[in-house]
Write a protein that holds these residues in place. Sequence first.
Motif, short mmCIF file in Angstrom:
data_model
loop_
_atom_site.label_atom_id
_atom_site.label_comp_id
_atom_site.label_asym_id
_atom_site.label_seq_id
_atom_site.Cartn_x
_atom_site.Cartn_y
_atom_site.Cartn_z
N GLU A 87 19.37 10.20 98.35
CA GLU A 87 20.25 9.04 98.20
C GLU A 87 21.65 9.46 97.79
O GLU A 87 22.65 8.94 98.30
CB GLU A 87 19.66 8.07 97.17
CG GLU A 87 18.38 7.40 97.61
CD GLU A 87 17.68 6.64 96.50
OE1 GLU A 87 18.24 6.52 95.39
OE2 GLU A 87 16.56 6.15 96.74
N ILE A 88 21.72 10.41 96.86
CA ILE A 88 23.02 10.94 96.42
C ILE A 88 23.77 11.54 97.59
O ILE A 88 24.96 11.26 97.80
CB ILE A 88 22.83 11.99 95.30
CG1 ILE A 88 22.39 11.32 94.00
CG2 ILE A 88 24.10 12.81 95.09
CD1 ILE A 88 21.91 12.29 92.92
N GLU A 89 23.07 12.36 98.37
CA GLU A 89 23.71 13.04 99.50
C GLU A 89 24.21 12.06 100.55
O GLU A 89 25.30 12.20 101.08
CB GLU A 89 22.74 14.05 100.12
CG GLU A 89 23.38 15.02 101.06
CD GLU A 89 24.39 15.94 100.40
OE1 GLU A 89 25.24 16.47 101.14
OE2 GLU A 89 24.37 16.13 99.16
N MET A 90 23.42 11.02 100.82
CA MET A 90 23.83 10.01 101.80
C MET A 90 25.09 9.29 101.33
O MET A 90 26.05 9.13 102.09
CB MET A 90 22.68 9.02 102.02
CG MET A 90 22.95 7.96 103.08
SD MET A 90 23.80 6.45 102.51
CE MET A 90 22.84 5.93 101.13
N LEU A 91 25.12 8.88 100.07
CA LEU A 91 26.30 8.20 99.52
C LEU A 91 27.52 9.12 99.53
O LEU A 91 28.62 8.70 99.88
CB LEU A 91 26.02 7.71 98.10
CG LEU A 91 25.06 6.54 97.96
CD1 LEU A 91 24.64 6.38 96.50
CD2 LEU A 91 25.70 5.26 98.48
N TYR A 92 27.31 10.35 99.12
CA TYR A 92 28.42 11.31 99.03
C TYR A 92 29.01 11.61 100.42
O TYR A 92 30.22 11.54 100.61
CB TYR A 92 27.95 12.61 98.36
CG TYR A 92 29.05 13.63 98.23
CD1 TYR A 92 30.03 13.50 97.26
CD2 TYR A 92 29.13 14.70 99.10
CE1 TYR A 92 31.06 14.41 97.15
CE2 TYR A 92 30.15 15.63 99.00
CZ TYR A 92 31.11 15.49 98.02
OH TYR A 92 32.13 16.39 97.92
N GLN A 93 28.15 11.93 101.37
CA GLN A 93 28.64 12.29 102.71
C GLN A 93 29.27 11.09 103.41
O GLN A 93 30.29 11.25 104.10
CB GLN A 93 27.51 12.88 103.56
CG GLN A 93 27.01 14.22 103.08
CD GLN A 93 28.10 15.30 103.05
OE1 GLN A 93 29.09 15.25 103.78
NE2 GLN A 93 27.92 16.27 102.17
N THR A 94 28.71 9.91 103.24
CA THR A 94 29.31 8.71 103.84
C THR A 94 30.69 8.44 103.25
O THR A 94 31.65 8.17 103.99
CB THR A 94 28.39 7.49 103.62
OG1 THR A 94 27.13 7.76 104.21
CG2 THR A 94 28.99 6.24 104.23
N SER A 95 30.81 8.56 101.94
CA SER A 95 32.10 8.35 101.28
C SER A 95 33.12 9.40 101.71
O SER A 95 34.28 9.09 101.98
CB SER A 95 31.93 8.38 99.76
OG SER A 95 31.14 7.31 99.35
N ARG A 96 32.67 10.63 101.76
CA ARG A 96 33.57 11.73 102.15
C ARG A 96 34.08 11.54 103.58
O ARG A 96 35.27 11.68 103.84
CB ARG A 96 32.80 13.05 102.03
CG ARG A 96 33.65 14.27 102.17
CD ARG A 96 32.81 15.52 101.84
NE ARG A 96 33.63 16.69 101.94
CZ ARG A 96 33.88 17.33 103.07
NH1 ARG A 96 33.35 16.91 104.20
NH2 ARG A 96 34.65 18.40 103.08
#
Length: 175
Positions: A87-96
């Motif tokens: 979940e962290i990775e999905m949020l981080y990569q989408t935001s980036r």
Amino acid sequence: MRATGSHDIIFHDTFVPEEALLYKHRPKEVNRFLADGRVYSLEIPAVYLGVAGAARDYAIDFAKNTYSYSLENTIAHASHVQQKIGEIEMLYQTSRRTLYSIAAQVEQNPVIKDQLSEDVSIAKYVICNSAIDIVTKAMQVVGGRSLSETSKLQRLFRDVQCSRFNFFQQNLLHL
């Protein structure tokens, strides 16, 4: 705002090699480092995305290096930890990708900068909220010790909360 680390630094007669310059100021020239439009405000969510990235890295490192006797392995092998990190990775990569996409549009075609005002506002909203979620989820991976005064995560948690006060105006979207 204890421990924000906000300090003034003043340099006098400091040499910076030409190849290390990001930008050389030219009077009356519009540039991305001056507050000449809404796109400048992409720097705000970029800061909070950086805070979230530090929390992400901390949680991943913690999971890889914290041994669980019940698992007979590191906690990175626990399904609920893998879920949180996913979940962290999905949020981080989408935001980036959101941040870099809008920044690239401006870099490649500065003429459209003013047309991106609404996109920038939406990006700020999404990125700042995601940053808060990322740090919160990182704390859930680490558990109660993330609240310790010596924990890097408690500092990141406090820092990311400031995004709530550096937010875009709530009424920006003209609906």
